[in-house]
Design a protein around this motif. Sequence first.
Motif, PDB file in Angstrom:
ATOM      1  N   LEU A   1     -19.875 -18.282  68.256  1.00 51.01           N
ATOM      2  CA  LEU A   1     -19.030 -18.004  67.138  1.00 51.01           C
ATOM      3  C   LEU A   1     -18.459 -19.489  66.518  1.00 51.01           C
ATOM      4  CD1 LEU A   1     -17.497 -16.365  64.798  1.00 51.01           C
ATOM      5  CD2 LEU A   1     -15.684 -16.228  66.630  1.00 51.01           C
ATOM      6  N   ARG A   2     -18.477 -20.415  67.291  1.00 46.94           N
ATOM      7  CA  ARG A   2     -18.201 -21.755  66.653  1.00 46.94           C
ATOM      8  C   ARG A   2     -19.417 -22.438  65.927  1.00 46.94           C
ATOM      9  NH1 ARG A   2     -14.855 -26.107  68.298  1.00 46.94           N
ATOM     10  NH2 ARG A   2     -14.219 -24.994  69.949  1.00 46.94           N
TER      11      ARG A   2
ATOM     12  N   LEU B   1     -12.703 -14.533  72.922  1.00 42.63           N
ATOM     13  CA  LEU B   1     -12.851 -15.147  71.500  1.00 42.63           C
ATOM     14  C   LEU B   1     -11.405 -15.425  71.131  1.00 42.63           C
ATOM     15  CD1 LEU B   1     -15.317 -12.628  70.064  1.00 42.63           C
ATOM     16  CD2 LEU B   1     -15.719 -15.108  70.268  1.00 42.63           C
TER      17      LEU B   1
ATOM     18  N   ALA C   1     -19.630 -20.046  62.472  1.00 42.03           N
ATOM     19  CA  ALA C   1     -18.326 -20.644  61.817  1.00 42.03           C
ATOM     20  C   ALA C   1     -18.506 -21.835  60.965  1.00 42.03           C
ATOM     21  CB  ALA C   1     -17.238 -20.091  62.452  1.00 42.03           C
TER      22      ALA C   1
ATOM     23  N   LEU D   1     -22.354 -10.562  64.802  1.00 47.74           N
ATOM     24  CA  LEU D   1     -22.873 -11.161  66.001  1.00 47.74           C
ATOM     25  C   LEU D   1     -22.420  -9.837  67.165  1.00 47.74           C
ATOM     26  CD1 LEU D   1     -21.704 -14.721  66.348  1.00 47.74           C
ATOM     27  CD2 LEU D   1     -23.960 -13.973  65.535  1.00 47.74           C
TER      28      LEU D   1
ATOM     29  N   LEU E   1     -16.752 -12.521  58.787  1.00 48.11           N
ATOM     30  CA  LEU E   1     -17.659 -12.618  59.813  1.00 48.11           C
ATOM     31  C   LEU E   1     -17.049 -11.679  61.069  1.00 48.11           C
ATOM     32  CD1 LEU E   1     -18.081 -16.410  60.861  1.00 48.11           C
ATOM     33  CD2 LEU E   1     -19.507 -15.086  59.373  1.00 48.11           C
TER      34      LEU E   1
ATOM     35  N   VAL F   1     -12.490 -13.837  60.866  1.00 41.87           N
ATOM     36  CA  VAL F   1     -13.384 -13.174  61.924  1.00 41.87           C
ATOM     37  C   VAL F   1     -12.582 -11.542  62.268  1.00 41.87           C
ATOM     38  CG1 VAL F   1     -14.424 -12.918  63.952  1.00 41.87           C
ATOM     39  CG2 VAL F   1     -14.274 -15.119  63.006  1.00 41.87           C
TER      40      VAL F   1
ATOM     41  N   CYS G   1     -17.614  -9.984  64.933  1.00 40.15           N
ATOM     42  CA  CYS G   1     -18.097  -9.918  66.410  1.00 40.15           C
ATOM     43  C   CYS G   1     -17.820  -8.750  66.910  1.00 40.15           C
ATOM     44  CB  CYS G   1     -17.320 -11.138  67.148  1.00 40.15           C
ATOM     45  SG  CYS G   1     -17.719 -12.700  66.237  1.00 40.15           S
TER      46      CYS G   1
ATOM     47  N   ALA H   1     -12.861 -20.716  63.356  1.00 39.43           N
ATOM     48  CA  ALA H   1     -12.784 -19.432  62.759  1.00 39.43           C
ATOM     49  C   ALA H   1     -11.232 -19.085  63.263  1.00 39.43           C
ATOM     50  CB  ALA H   1     -13.800 -18.722  63.241  1.00 39.43           C
TER      51      ALA H   1
ATOM     52  N   TYR I   1     -20.187 -16.696  74.084  1.00 35.57           N
ATOM     53  CA  TYR I   1     -19.767 -15.860  72.913  1.00 35.57           C
ATOM     54  C   TYR I   1     -18.967 -16.890  71.908  1.00 35.57           C
ATOM     55  CZ  TYR I   1     -19.840 -11.757  69.968  1.00 35.57           C
ATOM     56  OH  TYR I   1     -19.955 -10.560  69.279  1.00 35.57           O
TER      57      TYR I   1
END
Length: 221
Positions: free
Chosen positions: A184-185, A19, A188, A108, A85, A5, A87, A30, A180
Amino acid sequence: MKRRVAILISGRGSNMAALLKAAAEADFPAEIAIVVSNRADAAGLAKARAAGAPTVVVESKPFGKDRAGFETALQAMLDTHGVELICLAGFMRLFTTEFVQRWYGKMLNIHPSLLPSFPGLDPHGQALRAGVKISGATVHFVIPETDAGPILMQGAVSVSDHDSADTLSERILEVEHRIYPDALRLLASGQVRLEGDVCKTIASAASGNFLISPVIDQAGG
């Protein structure tokens, strides 16, 4: 294998910090491969380094209005670090349609309102002027339109008659820091799918909790 990420910042990086903290857990699906700022003076860079995250600055100012030129430099950096990915965490730079489409379903953003209500600037002020009783934060996939795109996760807080934009912002920020990393969890670990303009979570269940505001004093006469 953990998904790689990139977190993109322009300022203090408070959501970035949330994060990074989540990604430090052994079971998080991630890893933060790189923190990228388009400003060398972004306060979040020091936070990222203190957390042990690699950082890089890709200055956007020299590119002026040449968004495509900036994105070429940014994409090269993402490729170098094997990023899968993205963020966005307070990243104050608009992307071209081409860049967004390249990363569709893999990028995201978080916005401090319950989208589609109150997009754009001053969402807290917008919420207060509208007199809503509940507001919150939204994690969504990025599309060319600002503060739009399929919604992955939302969290809500009650709005008090005594709230200012600042006090409401503080409470919503707590929600942002919670949802957030969770969003993401889900992404991912492959637990979300996009069906047109709608994001659906695999094997999700509705929460049994309600958030009602204002709360009525049942003992009152």
